[in-house]
Design a protein around this motif. Structure first.
Motif, short mmCIF file in Angstrom:
data_model
loop_
_atom_site.label_atom_id
_atom_site.label_comp_id
_atom_site.label_asym_id
_atom_site.label_seq_id
_atom_site.Cartn_x
_atom_site.Cartn_y
_atom_site.Cartn_z
N UNK A 107 -0.91 25.08 24.30
CA UNK A 107 -1.44 24.85 23.67
C UNK A 107 -1.09 23.67 22.75
N UNK A 108 -2.07 22.98 22.43
CA UNK A 108 -1.45 21.75 21.32
C UNK A 108 -0.71 21.65 20.04
N UNK A 109 0.43 21.66 20.11
CA UNK A 109 1.24 21.86 18.27
C UNK A 109 1.56 20.49 18.21
N UNK A 110 0.75 20.29 16.40
CA UNK A 110 1.11 19.65 15.91
C UNK A 110 1.73 20.03 14.30
N UNK B 96 5.77 10.30 12.37
CA UNK B 96 6.59 10.86 11.30
C UNK B 96 5.77 10.52 9.76
N UNK B 97 4.91 9.37 10.01
CA UNK B 97 4.17 9.14 8.48
C UNK B 97 2.70 9.59 9.01
N UNK B 98 2.80 9.13 9.31
CA UNK B 98 0.85 9.30 10.50
C UNK B 98 0.66 11.05 10.06
N UNK B 99 1.88 11.86 10.61
CA UNK B 99 1.66 13.05 10.39
C UNK B 99 1.82 13.83 9.00
N UNK B 100 2.53 13.10 8.35
CA UNK B 100 2.97 13.16 6.37
C UNK B 100 0.94 12.70 6.21
#
Length: 77
Positions: free
Chosen positions: A7-10, A40-44
């Motif tokens: 499954x997708x995990x973000x 990580x910056x994109x995730x933030x």
């Protein structure tokens, strides 16, 4: 042999507040990989957008139901 199903995990789905984001960015920075820091910056940024939407939805829900804090203004003549 069956192919495993994933499954997708973000990670941004699990960053629920600014403290989580700060700790996540610190942990990624310790690794010292520039590509990881970029991700990580994109995730933030995505997490902040999700948090903002949740707050907006919560505010709209409170406004529609009349719950939450109210502000009364009185005019003095």
């Amino acid at each position: 042999m069956d192919t495993p199903k994933f499954t997708d995990w973000h990670s941004y789905d699990y960053l629920e507040n600014e403290e989580d984001i700060r700790l996540y960015l610190e942990a990624c920075a310790e690794i010292g990989d520039p590509e990881l820091m970029k991700a990580a910056r994109e995730d933030a940024a995505k997490a902040r957008g999700i948090i903002s939407k949740r707050r907006g939805a919560s505010f709209e829900s409170e406004r529609e139901t009349g719950s939450g804090a109210s502000l009364e203004v009185s005019a003095k003549s």
